[in-house]
Every structure is written in C-alpha cells, then in structure tokens.
Design a protein around this motif. Structure first.
Motif, short mmCIF file in Angstrom:
data_model
loop_
_atom_site.label_atom_id
_atom_site.label_comp_id
_atom_site.label_asym_id
_atom_site.label_seq_id
_atom_site.Cartn_x
_atom_site.Cartn_y
_atom_site.Cartn_z
N GLY A 277 43.03 39.08 32.37
CA GLY A 277 42.12 40.09 33.24
C GLY A 277 41.83 40.99 32.04
N SER B 245 41.39 47.20 34.33
CA SER B 245 41.91 47.19 35.55
C SER B 245 43.22 47.65 35.73
CB SER B 245 41.74 45.59 36.23
OG SER B 245 42.61 45.44 37.18
N LEU C 109 34.52 40.81 33.13
CA LEU C 109 34.08 41.04 34.76
C LEU C 109 32.69 41.07 34.68
CD1 LEU C 109 36.55 43.40 36.28
CD2 LEU C 109 36.70 40.72 35.88
N GLN D 181 39.54 37.32 41.54
CA GLN D 181 40.01 38.75 41.23
C GLN D 181 41.20 38.92 40.18
OE1 GLN D 181 41.27 39.81 45.55
NE2 GLN D 181 39.46 41.16 45.64
N SER E 111 42.03 54.32 43.98
CA SER E 111 41.18 53.60 43.40
C SER E 111 39.86 53.78 43.31
CB SER E 111 41.47 52.24 43.64
OG SER E 111 42.59 51.55 43.25
N TYR F 226 37.05 54.77 40.41
CA TYR F 226 35.94 54.24 40.12
C TYR F 226 34.92 55.16 40.12
CZ TYR F 226 32.21 50.74 40.87
OH TYR F 226 31.04 50.25 40.90
#
Length: 212
Positions: free
Chosen positions: A7, A11, A35, A53, A112, A116
């Motif tokens: 990942g 994140s 991503l 994800q 979150s 963001y």
C-alpha cells in the motif's frame, strides 16, 4: 522476510497496520502501491485484495485485507512479541472491542473525510469542499465530547493500558492534529492528553519514518 504490507504510506489504513507491526517489533517488507497509477485495481495487487483497496497483507501463505482485521491478527498471533496490545481480561477485551467499533463506525468516517478534504486534496492540487469540512467538523466536535467523558474515567479507551482501540485512531489523528482541527482536540484536556500520549509512542515515530 515472511510478512509483507502492500500500500501507500499516505493511507491511514496502511499506516495502521505498519504501526501495529512496529509495536510488536516485527520485521516486514513494505511494498509501495501507486494509487494514482491505479496499481491497486490490477494485478498483482487485485489478487491480494479483490476489492482493490489498500492495504493488503501477507504472512507466509496467509493473505489478508481490511486493516483492522490485520491488526487484530498481528496482536493475537504475535502476542508474545513487543508491546501487549490486547487485554487479558474478557471484560476488558469486550470494552476494547466496543471502542474498536466506535473508531471504525463513528470516528473514522468523520476523521477520514476531514483528512481527505484538508490534507490530501491540497497535496494533490485539488480544492477542498468547505461544506463537507464544516459538516464533519461539527460531527467531530460532538464525537470528541463523548471521548472527553470517557477519558475522565479511563486513561485509554480500553482501560488503563494502550490497546488496539487507541492505536487504530493514530493515523487519522496524526493528519487532523496538523490542521485547524487541532483546536477541537486541544479544547478538551483529557482528549488532548490522550492524543499527545499515543502520538508520542516510539512505534508511531518509527512508522512515520516510512512516509518520508
């Protein structure tokens, strides 16, 4: 190296897993997933997580996704390593589990969205949506009132000891504390002390080194 984490370190879900591994003093291989290039939606990653994800996790022949499932696997499987992240008492385990659910169902959706809008969007050259920020700032304020009440009677969410319930909050807290949302935490002394405590842990500092 048997353990692998896939990942991007931007994140919170990925950092949640990395922080757990560092709390347990476990060696692991970190594999960056881009991503923006859509690498999470194609092979080889999609074979590790069919939902596309992050993160994905491997421990030998075991393959997992969903960060909170991964952290609980690590804490149980490697209970004898590093720092203890689970209570031994069944009642305390139940209390910890309640707050793990609170983080997942109540704190994370709000935190979150704010992260963001306020942190990630500007990093990507995008414009924040002020209406979303205002709406979720109000939700976070009400939520933190509940946390403040909890911390009047308990040093950590699960009791007297740091557990996964606290650790799961760290990635989003880290983002929010660096924004104007910091005032919401600082205005609540017990919450503020809790945030300072969990973000000062050596394992957390070690995890942040991967973001540099």
């Amino acid at each position: 190296m048997a353990i692998k984490v896939h990942g991007p370190m931007l994140s919170p879900a990925v950092v949640r897993v990395v922080a757990t591994l560092n709390e347990k003093n476990l060696d692991f291989e970190f594999i960056h997933v881009d991503l923006q290039k859509g690498d999470h939606k194609k092979e080889p990653f999609i074979s590790l997580n069919p939902f596309g994800q992050v993160p994905a996790f491997e421990d030998g022949d075991l393959k997992l996704f969903e960060s909170r499932a991964i952290t609980q696997y690590i804490a149980h499987t490697y209970a004898d390593k590093g720092n203890q992240l689970l209570p031994n008492d069944p009642k305390k385990m139940a209390i910890m589990s309640v707050w793990i659910e609170v983080e997942s169902q109540k704190f994370d959706p709000v935190g979150s969205k704010l992260s963001y809008e306020i942190v990630i969007k500007p990093m990507l050259g995008m414009v924040s949506d002020d209406a979303i920020v205002t709406e979720n700032e109000e939700k976070l304020s009400k939520l933190l009132d509940v946390y403040e009440s909890r911390f009047k009677n308990s040093k950590y969410l699960g009791g007297d000891s740091f557990t996964l319930a606290d650790l799961h909050h760290a990635p989003v807290l880290h983002y929010l504390i660096g924004t104007k949302m910091k005032s919401l935490f600082n205005s609540r002394p017990h919450v503020s002390a809790w945030v300072a405590d969990i973000l000062a842990r050596p394992a957390w500092a070690k995890s942040l080194e991967l973001t540099k």
